[in-house]
Each structure stands twice: as structure tokens, then as C-alpha cells.
Enzyme design. Structure first.
Site, PDB file in Angstrom:
ATOM      1  N   TRP A 362       6.890  -4.581  -1.918  1.00 31.76           N
ATOM      2  CA  TRP A 362       6.980  -3.220  -1.363  1.00 31.76           C
ATOM      3  C   TRP A 362       5.697  -2.809  -0.667  1.00 31.76           C
ATOM      4  O   TRP A 362       5.686  -1.858   0.114  1.00 31.76           O
ATOM      5  CB  TRP A 362       7.302  -2.218  -2.472  1.00 31.76           C
ATOM      6  N   ASP A 363       4.599  -3.516  -0.936  1.00 32.83           N
ATOM      7  CA  ASP A 363       3.327  -3.214  -0.278  1.00 32.83           C
ATOM      8  C   ASP A 363       3.509  -3.095   1.228  1.00 32.83           C
ATOM      9  O   ASP A 363       2.886  -2.268   1.885  1.00 32.83           O
ATOM     10  CB  ASP A 363       2.305  -4.338  -0.461  1.00 32.83           C
ATOM     11  N   GLU A 489       2.172  -0.369 -12.620  1.00 35.38           N
ATOM     12  CA  GLU A 489       2.629  -1.531 -13.398  1.00 35.38           C
ATOM     13  C   GLU A 489       2.167  -1.488 -14.854  1.00 35.38           C
ATOM     14  O   GLU A 489       2.446  -2.415 -15.610  1.00 35.38           O
ATOM     15  CB  GLU A 489       2.196  -2.819 -12.707  1.00 35.38           C
ATOM     16  N   LYS A 593      -2.315   1.894 -13.891  1.00 25.93           N
ATOM     17  CA  LYS A 593      -2.940   0.791 -13.176  1.00 25.93           C
ATOM     18  C   LYS A 593      -3.249   1.196 -11.745  1.00 25.93           C
ATOM     19  O   LYS A 593      -4.266   0.831 -11.184  1.00 25.93           O
ATOM     20  CB  LYS A 593      -1.992  -0.413 -13.187  1.00 25.93           C
ATOM     21  N   GLN A 594      -2.337   1.931 -11.143  1.00 23.49           N
ATOM     22  CA  GLN A 594      -2.438   2.219  -9.718  1.00 23.49           C
ATOM     23  C   GLN A 594      -1.687   3.509  -9.416  1.00 23.49           C
ATOM     24  O   GLN A 594      -0.783   3.889 -10.139  1.00 23.49           O
ATOM     25  CB  GLN A 594      -1.791   1.083  -8.950  1.00 23.49           C
TER      26      GLN A 594
END
Lengths: 786, 786
Positions: A362-363, A489, A593-594
Site C-alpha cells: 500500500w506504500d 503494524e 509503530k507508524q
């Protein structure tokens, strides 16, 4: 981390002034050349030493078994791994009796320069053999933007000081030994000799060709080369070939100052369908076209292509040379990843390394395409056309999963899911909304109506259908999406992830809008009025949980009730957490995480009040550890929006220097395309405050201390815009296209021939203290090393 | 399913009246013999045909790699698989020139009888060879309860009609070919020839011995045999051995009616430490003791052991012969699984097959031990002593997971976790509370204070510590346990699973109570007053979510907001769901594989009002599909408690006949110990209404239509009780031990010498409609087939 000052800071190039063999793999990634179809890692011409030899063709992969200790329904049984195809960049050199190898003899000088305007990698070496035979070697390498299947190297050797016997071997080599990236011996075995020889024709009549097939995936790969030699009289040229090697050997004797020059053109083709003779002819033809252009012609075309790109994409950063270099480096690699896709994916690492097995995630839609959409829109269209081309597989997957519409794979090359860990793979359905969002963004930015009808609408419809299968109304009438995984994640399989729900809402609305605008086509695709009504209702009733007690949005329902991670008890050596703590522990605690909720603040900003944004951002800053490269740029954008420009600047540095400084210690496996894109995003969407949608492009520029001027160019709806921000004023210019109405800090501005200058306001006051988990503050930057 | 009337219904035996080669593997499980140390599947004496050859020694396993497509911190790298050890039950027969093989020639009769009082498997065969040579073969097999390492077979051959040459080969054979149970070729390879030969001594002096070692796990296994032959004059006996075979060949000529009899004693030993000579001597010694007892002696001891067992365990069921047989069959196999454990585990399949790789799960503590605790308490103690013996490994695992106390493995043989799917493995922490509960139950039932101090207290403390690491207080002061998996395997990794939270609460309270009663020992184990206070507080503040709107407990927080599974759209062929739907879909919807909240209603009944029980039970009945064998018995118990006796009776049938009718189609892999236990539980805890704890045993008997009388015996605190229930009255008898106070439907009753008879009340009225998902009603039963 690249510990020493590896690269010289310069505005338009990345220069390594001496060879550091300990970071060879990292520099191979940084110096990778690609056009989106062919990818050459920056391996030394002579092949050794190397970190990771790499020659890639977009979508040439091998299958490998995915083993599970405990299987389950719907688990993918087969994985895909990018294959190191025939190496065409190999040029070996024998100086007198000694092979040229930087590990032996004396290296008097070694310089490599990636030229961001020329699109070439230049290498200059001065080397003496152990017996004192000295040569100058210069090579210039390019992967052509204009000839999709062609790469070329100009290789020059000069004898220094005394006459020398010089032998140059220009080769095509298949099945190079590659360091294993997997601990699974079966997978390693499958990839050990991936290519089966079908043809090896020596260059007796000028062109050497090898044709191979992959063992399991049955893809045919053809590689060909043509070498043009310019040497002293008596230079002898001998082609031969055997096994997996196709070779042209050039022998000559150079007097001191004498030179041998080899122009090597090499070409690739691959196909799942075409025959061996057809593939053979294809590369021969490509080489004929390249030869027609000639070395100088290829270089000139390369520069023209890049000039055109930079005219619509360049970002100028005054006051911070490091960021100036990094953002152009990032844009250059993004272009390299996307230029000649032609309905193939952009992988997480582009074609710069075999990290993540060469998979696309998906990045691409969420981080890379937003940049390409406004700078090189054709690449964004190509990447989305690839999604449309794999939609049948995504629909099959949806059926397998008991869903409707399409369930695009979490990671893939050929379109089939090959994520082996479903809680962070299949369950991360947001990839579908991310694709839809990229479609919407591209159509908004280009008004490409053919794309909208042929590619956009089918993608929007099939993804909207997925959300209808995944959502349901609860007793209070709220539309819930349960048991899915959002971007973060360190959480998985939770209910009503705010990012997912808001993106699904956009997806549903975009499907309604587009289907309504193309009723004929929508009907053909089986969309009824009842169906669009369901989409509209689902979007309207979409549940967005909110924690009244804390006054923040939980990332997912219940998240804010979880225990907060023991940051104080976590040592710096315990990051990234996933290598030191079990998933069950990460999932059950408040640790991020992000960017997840914060990514929603950026992409779905209209769903939050400024006050909510400030409080949410502060709340998640204290929980976010940035163990992913998909975070700093988003945090930078939101820090800028809520007014913490210093923090935004720090995150910009982290995103921009991810690979040039190897901040995550894995640049060796390939560059982080999303983070490279993040430098642009942090500058343009962050300090530029750029948001676009619904035919309107808005800006809210503000500069941090340290950047004295920021200028960027954008393409939007046929216009070429230039925005120039200084601390005091912002100037908008229309460099091409019809007049347009923009917005500057909420104020409408009509832009025509004349530039418009408006004041750049100061940042709003910060009402909340913003801090990161201890030790996870953005890393301080070493400025401008040489 | 065993489609034909496989087994004759009889109160004290299971008889197969003719051989059905299509269900050979199933009957091998049903006819398995074991004493908890040795397990012999009911393979035919002559070895072939077979479904799954199986000879097991408790805890003899081999290691195998656990491969992950995407690894993670804390994932077990190595699995354990039960090994098919040296087969000592093999006796081949040659009749004239023809090997005795039921697949050839003519089978005139073939009967096998498992005798539940004698503890033997008797087989009677009449067979003619293709050339018409006819024999009668009778074999009687036992695995001794009194000689832990010994099994024996009496094998008799009689010539029928004409004189015959008879050759009998009595063998020990290692590394038999076993059908692969895994799709992972590496694992299969590891298990293909698991035993490495160390010694093969032919029986020249009476005893033949083979010693092997497992390749990776390095366990040494010795097997020995002694054969006593009774045949006509001229019978010749010849021992030999080579490779993985040790053989005694007996050749004779029988006149019509003449007989050859072979008494084969075979013994096993295994060790991770002892030397080859020591292991050799150990089996020779065991055989000497067995020979001293002789065949008749072994049989007599076997019967005495079983008489003693049945005296304290028998359940009589009048009116339903099928259930009568099934409950005794279940008790017999439970005894076989637990009799001679001596600090080894009871696996999910006992030692009856290699299903689940021979692993032990929470089933043992939660389903099997509750039965053994009241019928053969020593076995319960042994199984818990095994847990105590692996506590150091469980503590290491807790440390690895960042927790305190012990984290017992979800599945294991040697004590190390080998679950390869953490959401339904490691995250199912309730296994720790289940162990604690089994400790508490055993101590309550036996007042075994030595056990309590040496085994119980350390287990209670270490599991309590785990809950302290897993729980945390939220802002409202509630003690939450987030991100764990409860019993229901169609949900995972959710917050505040009611079963888990209530069982953790019991665990904490039991630790407090026991530590307080043994302050000296608790102090030695590092327990401070502060620590017990934390346990007390955690228990007191334990969060039990409740859905006010629906008036039911959610299985876990948020469960009742999820979409209800589309039962109407699910066809009968789509069960079990896990084989036809992905986990992500099961996890996010209201669908229950097995009793979870309903198990809490049973085991933690004091935490629910009768009204809550009725409503919760009805709610979950409509969601529970029973794709697990760990469900019907619990549903039976709760159906009885809430007053639906007919439904309770139907579930009893399902639990009781799981293996005798092969209801889940996997009896071939071994018997379901938990479901076998479930027959007892449904009768005693269900219709008997038995609950015990805190020194008090309570009953609430009620009978369904169809059972005219139910009588059961129990051991409790040194007493031997007999409860006899008829529709009109219940009689309590004290068959041994001091007077005791019991409870009958909430009414105290003092039981001494004289029986006490009280009325059996009718079931309470049902206020809620109870229904199952369409098609998942308990299967109607074929009664009393012959």
C-alpha cells in the site's frame, strides 16, 4: 547507519568520493539506476566485491513455497520473489596479468557520482595492480528513460605511466550467486539457480543473446548486448558463450596515455507468453534502436527527459543543503521507479534491491503516488492501471475470503496475495481504500476522463463493494468495520480502526460520485441505484469512535483503554520493538509503530476539527516509536499543520535522509520508496500545506527556522504551478496552463499570468505539549558533512 | 463417521463382530491399549493391513523445524512430534506357504472385543488361506496397569481340518513406515526414520533387545521381548536380529485341532540420560518381573486394578444402553491415559494416536482432570506434577514474552511451546488459569497437603504472577486483561474475555488463599504481603464486561457488537467452518466454535445469577456451531442447569459417542480424551448437578426422559460416595470414609452410614427459547444398533 560522511552534499548529485567496501550494499542501493522496467543496482562494473548483485526486470519473479507450522483456510501457499536476472552490467578488466579488483593492489582514487540531471552514474578510478601496472578507468552507466528495454555503459581504460596489456570482458551472466535472504532452505533452494537456459548465442554477428526461463513461474527472459569498441590498432575482439555466460573479450596493448573505450548497449525483454525466437528478436531490435541513437544520443535523450521532469517537479530548499540534495535524490528515484512502468507495479523498494522480496504494498498508493500524481502523473496512472490489471485476481481473492468486490493483496508481484501472516496482511484491508484514494487523487489532479472510465471507475466500484461486505450496521445504526488491521503494524485485527473507516467512507463516496457521473458505465458494471444507495448509507453512517474521557480518537475502538507501553523500561537497544517483543504484547498495548490515526489526520483532515487534530496528534506522538519508515513524513506533515514547525523539520530530516544516511540499517536491501517520497510530502504538504481535492488546490505555507526559502513546482489539471515560500511571503506563479483559483491559508486566490504574493503567516500557538516516547525523539541531524 | 453398526452395544465391552477394513484406523484408536506410559494402537497382530501403525511411549518425541513464511519474535522454532517407537506387538503368521493376511484368502470370522473390566483386547479369527489351509487364531493383548513398562500378548493358532505347517514370527520392529501427517516435506523427512539403531541383541538367551535413539531430541528407547512357546513336540524356535528387526521364529506342524501358543511379554524403557547398557538391563529386568507374574498373573492383576477403579468410578445408566457403554468406554480410556503417568502429561489423544502431534493442551486440566480427580485422583496429581516439572520452562517462556511468573505452553510434549500460530496459541493464556483451577480442584477433592505444598502452591503462585503481568487497571479502576484468546477458537486476541478474566480471578484468589495458609513456604517462594495484596486487588477489581442492551455477557468486550455469522447462508458441507472460511472472517463475527462464555457459566457458576445463566446460555446456543469436540459436554451441563433436559441429553449423546461413532471424522488419529471425559461430565455434573469446591460437594440431580436411573460413584476427601438418581428420588450412600455434609438442590444433607433419599425435583421452567444455528442442532442418535 552509514557512519562516515559517505556522500558529498551537492544540489544535483550524490557523490561518493572514495570507496567504502563496508557499506558496499548500501551504496549499491543509493546508486541504483532504473526506469521502472529495468533496475540495475550500483554494483561495481567488474562484479566483485559486491554487497548484493542485482539486475531486475519489473515483475520477473520466481515462485516459492510458503510453509506454515499450522495452516489455515485461505492462506497463500505460494510466495513470489523478485529474481536477479541476467547481469548485463558486468565488465571485467585484466591489467597485464592482474584482474582489476579494488580489494587488491592500490586504489589511488575512486569516485562515484549519481547525476540527477544527466540520469547517469559515473565512476572514476585510478588503480595500480600489485605489480604496479596503473590504469585510469572511467565508466558511465545509464538505464534509458527513452528506450524502455535498454541500458548502456561507456567504459574507458587508460594506461598510466607504462605500456600495458589490457583485456576487457564484456559479459552477460545469469544465475549469479546471491547471498540468501531467507532462512527457509526450501525457498533458498528454489532461488539458488532460478534461471533455466534456453539459448546462448555469442555475439559473432555483433549481438550476443541469452534466453532463460524461470523454473516455476515460467517467465521467459531475454538479454542481449552489443559492444562498440574504440581502441588502438591491433585491438582484438572475440565473442564466445557457454553455460550461463555470454562474453565479448577485447584484448589490446595500450601505450601510456592510450585508451580503450567500450560502449556497451544491453537490452532486456521478458514475457510469460512469447516464444524464445520472438524474445530473441525483441532484444536484438531494441539494441538496433539503441545503436541508432548511439551513446551520445542516449545521453542527450536522457537529459531531455529529466529536464522535462524537473521542470514540473523540482523542489528548491534554501538554507539546508542536505535536504535540498535529499529531496531531489528522492524525486529522482521515484521517477526511476515509475517512469516506464507500463502497467506494472512500483515495489516497496522500486527496482533497487530485493528487500521485501520485491513486493508492492500500500506504500505505493499512499506515499509514492501522491508525489508522482503532481510531478509525473503518467507514472501514477501506470501504477493504477496495474492495479486494474490485477483486479480479476483481487476479485477471486475476495470470493475466496467470502467477500464481494475486490480484495487486493497486501503484498504481491503478480497480483496474487503472498502475505504469510494474515493479521498484518489479509486483514489490512485498508489497502483497497488506499487504491481508491489514489484513483480519486489522480483523477482530481489530471481530469483524465479516459482513465476515470476505464480504470478508475472499475477500481472504485470493486473496492466499494468490498467495504459493503466488510461493514455492517449495529443496533444503533452505526456502520462498523470490525476485525481489521490499520496501518500501524503494532496493532492488528481490531474493530473500527479510524483510519480504515474514514478511508472506506471516502472510498464509498468516491464510488457513488463517479458511478453517478458515468451512469452508463456503472450500469454495465452491474451497479444499481440500490447499490449506490447502500454505499451512500454506509458512508453516512460510518462509525468513528471517540474517547470522550480523554478527548481523543482511539486508533481503533478500545485502544485508549489498553495499557500504555512501558517506554521508560524499554532500552534504546530494544528498538525496533518487533525484534525484541512478541506481537501479542505489542498488539495489546498502546504503542504505535507508524502513523495510523495521524495518517487519518493528514489524508482525511476534513473529518477532524483543528482542535481535535492538535489533541490527537499530541496523544499519538507520545505513543509512536517510528519503527517503520512509513511514519516520519506523515508526522512531519501533521506537526506542521498543528504548528510545531521545529518538530516537523526534524521529521522531514528523518524521512529525507532515511537512505542517504541508512537510518533504518536496511538500505542494503534497497531504497525505501515511500520514505523518499516522504521528503517531498513533508516539504510540499507539510511546510507548503498543500492539500488538493474536488478540483481545488489549497496551500498553507509556513517555514521552520533553518529553511530560508522553499520553492516547488506542481502539475495540476493541466497547469504548471510554482510556489515560492519565504518566511515573510509566498508567491504563486502559473508557469503553464489556464488561470486557476487556489487557496492560501483558507483565502481564495485567483492565479493567472501575474504572480500573486501573499504573506506567510506565523504558525498557530501550540496549546498542547508534544513529546515522543523517551529516546524516540527524531534523531538530531549532522548537517552538511562533506 | 463409522457408517455401519461397527460396535455391539454392551455394558462392559466394545465388540467389533466383523472386520471393516475401511475404518481400520478408527478401530485402531478405539481398541488402543495404554497405561499412560505405553500406548499400543489396536493394530492387527500381523501388522498389515493397517490404518496407522502406532506404538507410543509417553513423552518420546522427535523435534522438527517449524517454518514460518514471516517469522516473529518469540515464535517457537522447533516443534515436537510423538514418535512411533519400536513395535513390540507384531506377530506374523505363515500358514503352510501363505502369510496370514486378512486381505487374502477367506475370512470366516473376525471378532475383536475390548473388555473394560479385564483390561484386554481379545481377537478371534477363523481364516482360510487361498489354498484352503484353515486356522483359528486367538490373541489376547494387554498393556499392564501394574507393570508400568510391560505389555503382553497371548497368541494361539489352531489348525482346522487338516495338518498344517505353521510358522510364527514374534518381532520387535523399529522405523515402520507411517503415513505422513504433514504437508511439510522437511518435517516429514525428519520423522521418516526417527530411530537410530544402537543395539540389536537377538533372543539367544531368552530376551531379545533393541536400543535406539531419536535423531534430534536424543532420547534413548529400549525395547525387549521374551516369548514363551507351548507347541507340539518338534516345535523349533530360532531367534535372530538384524537392522531394525529383532525376531523369534517358531516353526511347528499342527495336526487338525492342534495348537501352538505363544505368550509374548514385551517391555519398554526410555531416557534422555541413561546409557545404552543401563537401558538394556532395565527392559530385561522388567521382563523378568513380568515372567514371574506370568500371563495368568498379569491378567489377574489387571482385573484387580480395574475392579478397584470401577468401585470408585463406575457410572450406571439405565434406559440407554448406548450411553451406558459409552461412559464406561470413556472412563476406561481416561484411566488408560492417566494410570501410570508418573509426572508425564496426558496428551489430547492420550496414547491412542498421533493426532495433534501427541501434544498436551488445556483440555487435560479443563476436561480430563475434573473426571480423574473424583475417580482416580492419583492420575490427576501425576498430570499436575508434570506441569510443576515443566514450570522452569514456563518461567523461561514468560521471561521471553516479557511477562512474569509462568507462561505454560499452549501445546507441548517436553514443556516447550510448539504452537506455530500465536493468536490461537501463546495468546490463549487461559491455559495457566486452567492449570491453577485443576490444582485447586484436586486439593479440594483430596486434601492432599503434601501435593498442595510441593506442587500446588508453586503452580498457583507462578500462574498468579502471570496474571499480574497481563492485567492492568484502567482509569476507572477496573482490572483489564487485554488482547488474549479465550477457549473459543473462532475468536482471538480480544479484550476482557469473560472466561479468561473469571478464571484469572479464581487463580489469583486461590494463590492468595494457599499462600496465606502456607506463609513459610510462600515466603520461600518470594511472595510478599504486598504481592498477595496485588493479587487480591486484581481479583476484586476484575472487569467482567456486560451488554446492558442485550442483557447478556459478551464473550469478550465488544463481541456482541459484531455482525452475527450468516448461518442461514452457510451450508452443511461448510462445517467445520475453519476449513471453509478464513480466520479473519470467523474472528470478526459472532460465531462460536466451542463453549467459551458457556464454559465460564459452568466452571465459574457462582459469578452468574440463574437468570443470567439462562439468558447467556440461550444467546450463545444460537451462535455455537460445535466445530470442536470441547463443547458438547459443557453445553450439556449448562442445558441441564438451565432446565432444558432434552437438549442436555442430546449433547450428552454427542459427547459420549464422539469416538465410538467417529462424529468428527478424525477418530483415526486417536481418541478425543476430553470428549470421552465429557460423557461423565454431562452425566455427573449435568444430570447429577455435581459441583464441588471449598470442601463442599453439591448435587442438583434431574433426569431427562430416556434415562430411567443414573447412578455414579465418586471419591471426595477420603469418602467413597454413591449417588443414585431416579426420576422420583435421589439416594446418597456413603460407601467408605467418614460422614460428610453434602447439598441436594441447595438443601444440606448429612450423610453417614445410612443412605439418604430425597425427591428429585422437576426441571425449572424455561423462559427463553433455546435454539442452535440452523443445521447445528445436536445430531439425532441411532439408538442401540447391534
Amino acid at each position: 547507519m552509514i557512519q562516515h560522511p559517505a556522500f558529498t552534499v551537492a544540489p544535483w548529485s550524490v557523490r561518493e568520493s572514495r570507496l567504502h567496501t563496508d557499506v558496499l550494499a548500501q551504496t549499491e542501493s543509493v546508486f541504483a539506476l532504473s526506469n521502472g522496467h529495468i533496475g540495475l543496482r550500483g554494483n561495481l562494473d567488474e562484479g566483485e566485491p559486491h554487497g548484493l548483485p542485482g539486475t531486475y526486470l519489473n515483475s520477473v519473479y520466481e515462485l516459492r513455497p510458503l510453509p506454515y507450522p499450522e495452516g489455515g483456510y485461505g492462506y497463500p501457499e505460494s510466495g513470489q520473489t523478485i529474481v536477479n536476472v541476467t547481469n548485463g552490467k558486468l565488465i571485467r578488466l585484466l591489467v597485464d596479468d592482474e584482474p582489476f579488483d579494488v580489494r587488491y593492489g592500490t586504489l589511488h582514487g575512486h569516485e562515484r557520482v549519481l547525476d540527477l540531471r544527466a540520469g547517469t552514474l559515473v565512476r572514476r578510478v585510478r588503480w595500480s595492480s600489485p605489480t604496479g601496472a596503473e590504469v585510469r578507468v572511467t565508466s558511465t552507466r545509464l538505464v534509458s528513460f527513452t528506450h524502455r528495454s535498454v541500458a548502456a555503459i561507456r567504459y574507458e581504460v587508460e594506461a598510466v605511466g607504462r605500456p600495458l596489456n589490457i583485456v576487457v570482458q564484456s559479459e552477460l551472466v545469469a544465475n549469479e550467486t546471491v547471498p540468501s535472504m531467507t532462512s527457509d532452505p526450501r525457498a533458498a533452494a528454489a532461488l539458488e539457480e532460478p534461471l533455466v537456459l534456453e539459448e546462448n548465442t555469442p555475439a559473432l554477428t555483433g549481438v550476443g543473446v541469452m534466453v532463460h526461463s524461470t523454473r516455476q513461474s515460467r517467465l521467459r527472459v531475454a538479454a542481449g548486448m552489443r559492444n562498440e569498441i574504440d581502441g588502438p590498432e591491433g585491438t582484438r575482439v572475440e565473442p564466445d558463450g557457454g553455460g550461463h555466460v555470454n562474453r565479448v573479450t577485447v584484448a589490446t596493448r595500450l601505450r601510456p596515455g592510450g585508451r580503450l573505450r567500450l560502449d556497451k548497449f544491453f537490452a532486456y525483454g521478458w514475457s510469460a507468453k512469447r516464444s524464445r525466437p520472438a524474445m530473441h528478436d525483441q532484444v536484438v531490435a531494441a539494441l538496433a534502436a539503441a545503436r541508432l541513437a548511439g551513446w551520445d544520443g542516449l545521453c542527450a535523450e536522457q537529459r531531455r527527459y529529466l529536464d522535462e521532469f524537473w521542470a514540473g517537479a523540482d523542489v528548491e530548499v534554501d538554507g539546508d543543503a542536505e535536504i535540498q540534495q535529499a529531496v531531489r535524490f528522492g524525486l529522482f528515484h521515484l521517477l526511476q521507479a515509475g517512469a516506464r512502468l507500463e502497467r506494472r507495479p512500483i515495489a516497496g523498494k522500486g527496482l533497487t534491491g530485493s528487500g521485501y522480496d520485491g513486493h508492492a504494498f500500500w506504500d505505493t498508493e499512499s506515499f509514492v503516488l501522491p508525489v508522482l500524481t503532481y510531478t509525473h502523473p503518467q507514472a501514477a496512472a501506470d501504477a493504477l492501471c496495474w492495479r486494474e490489471s490485477i483486479r480479476p485476481l483481487a476479485q477471486e481473492r475476495a470470493v475466496q475470503l467470502g467477500l464481494t468486490g475486490s480484495a487486493f493483496p497486501w503484498r504481491t508481484i503478480n497480483g496474487e496475495e503472498c502475505s504469510g501472516y494474515w493479521p498484518a496482511g489479509t486483514a489490512a484491508f485498508h489497502v483497497n481504500a488506499d487504491i481508491a484514494d489514489a484513483v480519486t487523487r489522480y483523477v482530481d489532479a489530471t481530469e483524465d476522463s479516459r482513465f476515470e472510465r476505464e480504470t478508475g471507475l472499475p477500481l472504485l466500484i470493486s473496492t466499494a463493494r468490498l467495504w459493503c461486505a466488510l461493514g455492517h450496521h449495529d443496533a444503533e445504526g452505526r456502520y462498523r468495520i470490525d476485525g481489521v488491521t490499520g496501518p500501524d503494524e503494532y496493532s492488528a485485527v481490531s474493530d473500527n480502526n479510524v483510519y480504515t473507516n474514514l478511508m472506506a467512507q471516502r472510498n464509498l463516496r468516491a464510488a457513488v460520485d463517479t458511478a453517478t457521473r458515468h451512469p452508463d458505465l456503472a450500469e454495465k458494471l452491474g451497479v444499481s441505484v440500490e447499490e449506490t444507495a447502500r454505499w451512500r448509507d454506509g458512508a453516512a453512517a460510518m462509525f468513528v469512535p471517540y474517547d470522550d474521557r480523554l478527548g481523543v480518537h482511539p486508533q481503533s475502538e478500545g485502544f485508549t483503554s489498553h495499557a500504555v507501553w512501558d517506554f521508560a523500561g524499554t532500552g534504546p537497544e530494544q528498538y525496533p520493538l518487533l525484534l525484541h517483543f512478541p506481537y501479542f504484547d505489542l498488539y495489546r498495548k498502546q504503542v504505535v509503530k507508524q502513523a495510523d490515526l495521524v495518517l487519518a489526520l493528514h489524508l482525511c483532515g476534513e473529518s477532524f476539527t483543528p482542535d481535535q487534530k492538535a489533541r490527537d496528534f499530541a496523544y499519538y506522538e507520545a505513543l509512536t516509536v517510528r519503527d517503520s519508515s512509513l511514519s516520519a513524513c506523515t508526522q512531519s506533515v501533521m506537526a506542521a499543520e498543528v504548528g510545531d514547525l521545529e518538530l516537523a523539520y526534524a521529521y522531514l530530516g528523518e524521512a529525507a535522509l532515511m537512505d542517504l544516511r541508512d537510518l533504518e540499517h536496511n538500505t542494503r536491501d534497497g531504497l525505501h520508496m515511500a520514505s523518499l517520497a516522504g521528503a517531498w510530502t513533508a516539504l510540499v504538504a507539510g511546510f507548503g500545506g498543500m492539500r488538493a481535492g474536488g478540483g481545488r488546490m489549497c496551500f498553507a505555507p509556513r517555514l521552520p527556522d533553518g529553511i530560508t526559502r522553499l520553492a516547488f513546482r506542481l502539475r495540476y489539471r493541466g497547469r504548471l504551478l510554482k510556489v515560492e515560500v519565504t518566511p515573510g511571503a509566498t508567491t504563486y506563479r502559473l508557469l503553464g496552463g489556464r488561470p486557476i483559483t487556489l487557496s492560501h491559508h483558507g483565502e481564495e486566490l485567483h492565479l493567472a499570468q501575474e504572480p500573486v504574493t501573499l504573506p506567510t503567516p506565523a504558525a498557530p500557538a501550540l496549546h498542547t505539549e508534544i513529546r515522543q516516547p523517551p529516546g524516540r525523539e527524531p534523531a538530531p541531524r549532522r548537517h552538511g558533512t562533506a
